[in-house]
Write a protein that holds these residues in place. Structure first.
Motif, PDB file in Angstrom:
ATOM      1  N   THR A 142       0.849  -1.183   0.000  1.00  0.00           N
ATOM      2  CA  THR A 142       0.000   0.000   0.000  1.00  0.00           C
ATOM      3  C   THR A 142       0.881   1.228   0.000  1.00  0.00           C
ATOM      4  O   THR A 142       2.045   1.165   0.361  1.00  0.00           O
ATOM      5  CB  THR A 142      -0.910   0.051   1.244  1.00  0.00           C
ATOM      6  OG1 THR A 142      -0.100   0.262   2.387  1.00  0.00           O
ATOM      7  CG2 THR A 142      -1.732  -1.212   1.398  1.00  0.00           C
ATOM      8  N   SER A 159       0.553   3.485   2.007  1.00  0.00           N
ATOM      9  CA  SER A 159       0.472   4.037   3.342  1.00  0.00           C
ATOM     10  C   SER A 159       1.602   3.573   4.248  1.00  0.00           C
ATOM     11  O   SER A 159       1.566   3.788   5.430  1.00  0.00           O
ATOM     12  CB  SER A 159      -0.870   3.657   3.970  1.00  0.00           C
ATOM     13  OG  SER A 159      -0.995   2.262   4.038  1.00  0.00           O
ATOM     14  N   HIS A 205      -6.489  -2.582   1.151  1.00  0.00           N
ATOM     15  CA  HIS A 205      -7.047  -1.337   1.669  1.00  0.00           C
ATOM     16  C   HIS A 205      -7.282  -1.486   3.173  1.00  0.00           C
ATOM     17  O   HIS A 205      -8.397  -1.514   3.642  1.00  0.00           O
ATOM     18  CB  HIS A 205      -8.337  -1.006   0.934  1.00  0.00           C
ATOM     19  CG  HIS A 205      -8.688   0.434   1.043  1.00  0.00           C
ATOM     20  ND1 HIS A 205      -9.539   1.048   0.202  1.00  0.00           N
ATOM     21  CD2 HIS A 205      -8.289   1.399   1.886  1.00  0.00           C
ATOM     22  CE1 HIS A 205      -9.679   2.299   0.519  1.00  0.00           C
ATOM     23  NE2 HIS A 205      -8.914   2.536   1.547  1.00  0.00           N
ATOM     24  N   HIS A 208      -6.320   0.604   5.697  1.00  0.00           N
ATOM     25  CA  HIS A 208      -6.510   1.836   6.456  1.00  0.00           C
ATOM     26  C   HIS A 208      -5.518   1.948   7.613  1.00  0.00           C
ATOM     27  O   HIS A 208      -5.797   2.625   8.580  1.00  0.00           O
ATOM     28  CB  HIS A 208      -7.939   1.968   6.998  1.00  0.00           C
ATOM     29  CG  HIS A 208      -8.967   1.819   5.939  1.00  0.00           C
ATOM     30  ND1 HIS A 208      -9.234   2.791   5.022  1.00  0.00           N
ATOM     31  CD2 HIS A 208      -9.773   0.786   5.628  1.00  0.00           C
ATOM     32  CE1 HIS A 208     -10.163   2.376   4.206  1.00  0.00           C
ATOM     33  NE2 HIS A 208     -10.509   1.164   4.534  1.00  0.00           N
ATOM     34  N   CYS A 224      -4.814   6.859   1.533  1.00  0.00           N
ATOM     35  CA  CYS A 224      -5.831   5.961   0.991  1.00  0.00           C
ATOM     36  C   CYS A 224      -5.543   5.782  -0.495  1.00  0.00           C
ATOM     37  O   CYS A 224      -5.853   6.666  -1.301  1.00  0.00           O
ATOM     38  CB  CYS A 224      -7.233   6.536   1.207  1.00  0.00           C
ATOM     39  SG  CYS A 224      -8.529   5.524   0.463  1.00  0.00           S
ATOM     40  N   HIS A 255      -8.700   5.808  -2.960  1.00  0.00           N
ATOM     41  CA  HIS A 255      -9.397   7.053  -3.261  1.00  0.00           C
ATOM     42  C   HIS A 255      -8.466   8.252  -3.494  1.00  0.00           C
ATOM     43  O   HIS A 255      -8.929   9.335  -3.828  1.00  0.00           O
ATOM     44  CB  HIS A 255     -10.417   7.355  -2.160  1.00  0.00           C
ATOM     45  CG  HIS A 255     -11.405   6.250  -2.026  1.00  0.00           C
ATOM     46  ND1 HIS A 255     -11.557   5.523  -0.860  1.00  0.00           N
ATOM     47  CD2 HIS A 255     -12.267   5.706  -2.926  1.00  0.00           C
ATOM     48  CE1 HIS A 255     -12.481   4.595  -1.059  1.00  0.00           C
ATOM     49  NE2 HIS A 255     -12.916   4.678  -2.292  1.00  0.00           N
ATOM     50  N   GLU A 270      -5.790   9.269   4.479  1.00  0.00           N
ATOM     51  CA  GLU A 270      -6.806   8.462   5.176  1.00  0.00           C
ATOM     52  C   GLU A 270      -7.683   9.316   6.082  1.00  0.00           C
ATOM     53  O   GLU A 270      -8.887   9.128   6.125  1.00  0.00           O
ATOM     54  CB  GLU A 270      -6.147   7.363   6.022  1.00  0.00           C
ATOM     55  CG  GLU A 270      -5.649   6.196   5.230  1.00  0.00           C
ATOM     56  CD  GLU A 270      -6.736   5.253   4.743  1.00  0.00           C
ATOM     57  OE1 GLU A 270      -7.920   5.415   5.096  1.00  0.00           O
ATOM     58  OE2 GLU A 270      -6.394   4.338   3.999  1.00  0.00           O
ATOM     59  N   CYS A 306     -10.500  10.864   4.100  1.00  0.00           N
ATOM     60  CA  CYS A 306     -11.239  10.035   3.153  1.00  0.00           C
ATOM     61  C   CYS A 306     -12.656   9.731   3.651  1.00  0.00           C
ATOM     62  O   CYS A 306     -12.874   8.805   4.426  1.00  0.00           O
ATOM     63  CB  CYS A 306     -10.494   8.735   2.857  1.00  0.00           C
ATOM     64  SG  CYS A 306     -11.271   7.812   1.514  1.00  0.00           S
ATOM     65  N   CYS A 338     -14.162   6.203   2.879  1.00  0.00           N
ATOM     66  CA  CYS A 338     -13.810   5.104   3.783  1.00  0.00           C
ATOM     67  C   CYS A 338     -14.319   5.346   5.199  1.00  0.00           C
ATOM     68  O   CYS A 338     -14.743   4.420   5.866  1.00  0.00           O
ATOM     69  CB  CYS A 338     -12.292   4.925   3.812  1.00  0.00           C
ATOM     70  SG  CYS A 338     -11.617   4.357   2.254  1.00  0.00           S
TER      71      CYS A 338
END
Length: 121
Positions: A33, A35, A49, A51, A56, A59, A63, A66, A69
């Protein structure tokens, strides 16, 4: 070596190998990811995904911003008049209506990582 010691060694080895195999398989099934915060570029394909980080990937926004989410953010955006009824997302994050809006979020990503962000899905 006694029979009891040999059996104990086999059981421990089996348990250890099972644990290692499980960890390897779990690690292989997770996708990368954006992230992770490592600063390395991350592919946007096959994204987990989770989180768990700051970005994110799905999207294309941080995060914490978002609303797709985190549904608890929807009222904040609606109250601020920042809502696209047609696409069900904050207007400021509606890259469908205006793909150029992504540039602001991309700049945030680049400032943090030094790399261009993955394109939102």
């Amino acid at each position: 070596m006694t029979m009891k010691m040999s059996r104990n060694l086999v059981m421990r080895s089996t348990t250890f190998l099972t644990l290692v195999g499980t960890l390897v398989l779990a690690g292989c099934s997770k996708s990368e990811t954006a992230s992770d915060g490592s600063g390395e570029p991350v592919a946007a394909t096959n994204v987990d995904h989770s989180h768990g980080g700051w970005w994110c990937v799905e999207h294309g926004v941080p995060e914490e911003e978002c609303a797709l989410c985190d549904k608890s953010l929807v009222s904040k955006f609606k109250d601020a008049g920042d809502w696209c009824d047609e696409h069900g997302r904050p207007e400021s994050q509606c890259f469908i209506c205006s793909p150029k809006r992504f540039d602001k979020f991309a700049a945030t990503y680049e400032a943090k990582t030094g790399h261009k962000p993955p394109q939102p899905e």
